[in-house]
Design an enzyme around this catalytic site. Structure first.
Site, mmCIF file in Angstrom:
data_model
loop_
_atom_site.group_PDB
_atom_site.id
_atom_site.type_symbol
_atom_site.label_atom_id
_atom_site.label_comp_id
_atom_site.label_asym_id
_atom_site.label_seq_id
_atom_site.Cartn_x
_atom_site.Cartn_y
_atom_site.Cartn_z
ATOM 1 N N HIS A 18 -1.429 30.785 -16.697
ATOM 2 C CA HIS A 18 -2.164 29.682 -16.067
ATOM 3 C C HIS A 18 -3.035 30.157 -14.901
ATOM 4 C CE1 HIS A 18 1.428 29.385 -13.258
ATOM 5 N NE2 HIS A 18 0.440 29.242 -12.408
ATOM 6 N N ASP A 37 4.075 31.626 -20.575
ATOM 7 C CA ASP A 37 3.100 31.585 -19.479
ATOM 8 C C ASP A 37 2.902 32.962 -18.853
ATOM 9 O OD1 ASP A 37 1.238 30.491 -17.745
ATOM 10 O OD2 ASP A 37 2.744 29.891 -16.267
ATOM 11 N N SER A 45 1.905 32.222 -7.831
ATOM 12 C CA SER A 45 2.050 32.352 -9.283
ATOM 13 C C SER A 45 1.645 33.737 -9.769
ATOM 14 C CB SER A 45 1.187 31.306 -9.986
ATOM 15 O OG SER A 45 1.705 30.025 -9.803
#
Length: 469
Positions: free
Chosen positions: A110, A140, A214
């Site tokens: 992402h 992911d 992230s």
């Protein structure tokens, strides 16, 4: 008397002060904050952490996107945020982990999704353009490649299966664009299932993780990476840490790094069997704990399980030395197993505990393979069957199956008698196993104005004819 009281008071005060000092010294000797553990771990890990800047292909709404696409709902219920943040000039930022001296960098999918340009900044300030090598959208994860002018310091990747709840961990990343930020916490829980994919088994931590973290590392106090920071638990309009963050276990990432590097998509292990939960009474008769074990409801002919002699009805309790604590955990363990490896499987056949070696097959998952389609003109949503959908609808989980996951009220599908949980066997008398096959036949049928579906509802097969435009 007063002097004596003062003397006693002073003596007691000194004693308590000494006890306090002694306790602090003792705490400092055992507590990470009172030693150089955190300092040394940070120094070891920081050169292996990358700051990632992404220019998206289009500016669409707030870049603080929701990880699992739930969007805002009534009363602002808690949600899981993916954590992209704008970085001057409509850039998003994230973090990455250097996994090779040649410049391979692991991050979240992402973080770089829909990227027009990806820039990577290293710990010492060098900045490089990066290209995307591979993507694993189910977990992911993504792998980037830069061309460094020197050998880089790759991160040490540990064994996330050996992590204990309560263990101290550190997170390094770029929260809100602040590169090389360090936070400290503990592992709050293991195996968290967020009900959004077949491989959900997140590590939960209270180390401060915010948008921009992230793709960065979650590491132990030795500076060894045990997870990839991925999501935060947030409530309402707040898009920052509430003390509940989630990381992908590094063992899950290690299982796909090579295939992402060489093929561009993950290649997972394959057992070749459909599974379900063990009925409660059967589990008790076998002496299993509640939810323990996975029952084989179907064995694919010629597949790895079939060639090893496993049969329908066998209950798998251990796979490659790992206990099958729940039936959903078996697909995760199998997926992480290297294809073509030989593993020992323990299972119950009737009441006999037996064991067998199985040569694990492979399941390539090209990134272009679609897992969901939303046919508004048909009034239904079709998805690839996952263990979670199987549990939701009371189905037997099997690979390469399509299921109707939702129906539009008053839509064509509902009027044709289709229900959520119906499995799609054929379209216009042609078997379908992928979303692409389904989509292709339906698109051609739109020219004719109708499509015929063969559905499976529990143990019954039925046809549904839909008039489509």
């Amino acid at each position: 008397m007063r002097c004596r009281s003062l003397h006693v008071f002073a003596h007691l005060s000194l004693m308590f002060f000494c006890l306090f000092c002694a306790s602090q010294v003792s705490a400092a000797a055992s507590h990470p904050f009172g030693s150089r553990l955190i300092i040394d771990a940070a120094k070891k890990l920081q050169p292996s952490v990358a700051h990632i800047r992404v220019k998206p292909k289009g500016i669409e709404g707030n870049p603080l996107l929701n990880l699992f696409g739930r969007g805002r709902q009534k009363d602002n219920p808690p949600k899981f945020d993916q954590g992209n943040v704008p970085f001057g000039g409509h850039y998003n930022v994230g973090s990455g982990i250097i996994v090779s001296q040649e410049g391979h960098i692991l991050t979240n999918h992402h973080v770089i999704k829909n990227a027009q340009e990806i820039m990577v900044k290293l710990h010492e300030g060098e900045e490089f353009s990066a290209r995307l090598l591979g993507v694993d959208d189910k977990t992911d994860l993504a792998l980037l490649k830069i061309k460094p002018t020197r050998k880089l310091q790759e991160a040490s990747l540990g064994d996330s299966d050996k992590i204990d709840v309560g263990q101290w961990v550190i997170a390094i990343g770029s929260p809100f664009g602040l590169a090389n930020s360090l936070s400290v916490g503990i592992i709050s829980a293991k195996g968290r299932d967020l009900k959004e994919g077949p491989f959900d088994e997140y590590l939960q931590t209270d180390a401060s993780i915010n948008p921009g973290n992230s793709g960065g590392p979650l590491a132990n106090t030795e500076g060894v990476v045990i997870g990839v920071n991925t999501a935060i638990f947030s409530s309402g309009s707040r898009a920052w840490s509430l003390g509940i963050g989630f990381a992908i276990p590094i063992n899950q990432a290690k299982a796909v790094i090579d295939s992402l590097r060489h093929k561009g998509y993950p290649v997972r292990g394959r057992l070749g069997a459909a599974i379900s939960a063990v009925p409660r009474q059967e589990g008790k008769n076998l002496g299993l704990a509640r939810f323990e074990g996975a029952k084989l409801t179907q064995v694919t002919r010629g597949g790895p399980a079939d060639r090893a002699g496993l049969r329908r009805g066998d209950v798998v309790v251990e796979f490659d030395g790992k206990s099958v604590s729940t039936w959903q955990s078996l697909p995760r363990i199998v997926a992480r197993t290297k294809p073509n490896s030989l593993v020992l499987v323990k299972y119950y056949r009737e009441k006999r505990l037996e064991s067998v070696y199985i040569r694990i097959g492979s399941r390539p998952e090209a990134p272009h393979s679609r897992k969901v389609t939303n046919h508004r003109y048909m009034g239904m949503k079709v998805e690839m069957l996952t263990p979670h959908l199987a549990q939701r609808f009371g189905l037997t989980y099997e690979e390469n199956k399509l299921v109707v996951s939702s129906i539009l009220r008053g839509g064509i599908a509902e009027l044709s008698g289709i229900r959520p949980g119906d499995e799609i066997e054929e379209v216009n008398h042609k078997p379908v196993k992928t979303i692409e096959e389904f989509q292709s036949i339906v698109d051609k049928s739109r020219l004719e104005g109708s499509v015929l579906l063969l559905l499976k509802r529990k143990e019954t097969n039925l046809f549904a004819a839909l008039q489509i435009k």
